[in-house]
Write a protein that holds these residues in place. Structure first.
Motif, PDB file in Angstrom:
ATOM      1  N   UNK A  15       0.832  -1.207   0.000  1.00  0.00           N
ATOM      2  CA  UNK A  15       0.000   0.000   0.000  1.00  0.00           C
ATOM      3  C   UNK A  15       0.865   1.254   0.000  1.00  0.00           C
ATOM      4  N   UNK A  16       1.958   1.225   0.759  1.00  0.00           N
ATOM      5  CA  UNK A  16       2.867   2.377   0.797  1.00  0.00           C
ATOM      6  C   UNK A  16       3.473   2.625  -0.581  1.00  0.00           C
ATOM      7  N   UNK A  17       3.849   1.563  -1.266  1.00  0.00           N
ATOM      8  CA  UNK A  17       4.404   1.719  -2.612  1.00  0.00           C
ATOM      9  C   UNK A  17       3.355   2.296  -3.556  1.00  0.00           C
ATOM     10  N   UNK A  18       2.111   1.841  -3.430  1.00  0.00           N
ATOM     11  CA  UNK A  18       1.030   2.372  -4.257  1.00  0.00           C
ATOM     12  C   UNK A  18       0.760   3.839  -3.986  1.00  0.00           C
ATOM     13  N   UNK A  19       0.802   4.226  -2.717  1.00  0.00           N
ATOM     14  CA  UNK A  19       0.590   5.634  -2.354  1.00  0.00           C
ATOM     15  C   UNK A  19       1.707   6.491  -2.930  1.00  0.00           C
ATOM     16  N   UNK A  20       2.940   6.019  -2.853  1.00  0.00           N
ATOM     17  CA  UNK A  20       4.055   6.801  -3.378  1.00  0.00           C
ATOM     18  C   UNK A  20       3.979   6.948  -4.901  1.00  0.00           C
ATOM     19  N   UNK A  21       3.433   5.939  -5.577  1.00  0.00           N
ATOM     20  CA  UNK A  21       3.252   6.052  -7.029  1.00  0.00           C
ATOM     21  C   UNK A  21       2.184   7.083  -7.381  1.00  0.00           C
ATOM     22  N   UNK A  22       1.179   7.259  -6.513  1.00  0.00           N
ATOM     23  CA  UNK A  22       0.077   8.193  -6.770  1.00  0.00           C
ATOM     24  C   UNK A  22       0.440   9.636  -6.444  1.00  0.00           C
ATOM     25  N   UNK A  23       1.510   9.838  -5.717  1.00  0.00           N
ATOM     26  CA  UNK A  23       1.881  11.194  -5.335  1.00  0.00           C
ATOM     27  C   UNK A  23       2.330  11.974  -6.568  1.00  0.00           C
ATOM     28  N   UNK A  67       5.006   5.845   7.576  1.00  0.00           N
ATOM     29  CA  UNK A  67       5.328   4.969   8.703  1.00  0.00           C
ATOM     30  C   UNK A  67       5.916   3.653   8.201  1.00  0.00           C
ATOM     31  N   UNK A  68       5.300   3.068   7.168  1.00  0.00           N
ATOM     32  CA  UNK A  68       5.784   1.794   6.626  1.00  0.00           C
ATOM     33  C   UNK A  68       7.175   1.951   6.010  1.00  0.00           C
ATOM     34  N   UNK A  69       7.426   3.082   5.378  1.00  0.00           N
ATOM     35  CA  UNK A  69       8.753   3.286   4.791  1.00  0.00           C
ATOM     36  C   UNK A  69       9.824   3.426   5.871  1.00  0.00           C
ATOM     37  N   UNK A  70       9.450   3.942   7.033  1.00  0.00           N
ATOM     38  CA  UNK A  70      10.413   4.045   8.136  1.00  0.00           C
ATOM     39  C   UNK A  70      10.808   2.677   8.673  1.00  0.00           C
ATOM     40  N   UNK A  71       9.957   1.687   8.466  1.00  0.00           N
ATOM     41  CA  UNK A  71      10.297   0.332   8.908  1.00  0.00           C
ATOM     42  C   UNK A  71      11.546  -0.180   8.197  1.00  0.00           C
TER      43      UNK A  71
END
Length: 140
Positions: A15-23, A67-71
């Protein structure tokens, strides 16, 4: 939230990767367009398919993605790169070529990276003096 599982961590990273693609893309500071805005008439649009756009991610989605990217900070540099490439849906073959490892090694390191994140999210630290298999089995 209760105990984290490997499936939950994988879903959150995807989901984090998908959000970053939509930015929206980053524009250089001071960028502007001197061309006037062109408005298409109805006749210009006849026979064209409308361009559908995905909605922008919500603030909550962006926060969860960050948050997920900080992991990924909890992992070694190569393992973090491998986990992020898989979250983006990159096939194994390009990952193996880029990192210079075999498919089996890439899969083992990906499972280990996800397991380390699960251990940390559940409030434990992954033991360094144990094997990768032990860490992966302890995360599920």
């Amino acid at each position: 939230m209760g105990e984290w599982t490997t499936a939950q961590v994988q879903d959150r990273l995807e989901l984090a990767a998908g959000v970053m693609r939509q930015m929206p893309g980053v524009m250089p500071q001071g960028f502007f367009n001197a061309w006037p805005e062109y408005f298409h008439s109805f006749a210009d649009k006849v026979g064209q398919e409308p361009q559908m756009r995905r909605p922008r991610p919500s603030p909550r989605q962006i926060t969860q993605a960050e948050e997920a990217m900080l992991w990924l900070r909890w992992l070694e540099k190569d393992d973090a790169r491998l986990v992020w490439l898989r979250a983006n849906g990159t096939p194994w073959k390009p990952i193996c070529w880029e990192l210079g490892i075999s498919r089996a090694t890439a899969n083992r390191r990906w499972q280990y990276g996800i397991a380390v994140i699960v251990w940390r999210l559940n409030g434990r630290s992954a033991p360094r003096n144990r094997s990768m298999q032990f860490v992966v089995r302890g995360a599920t």
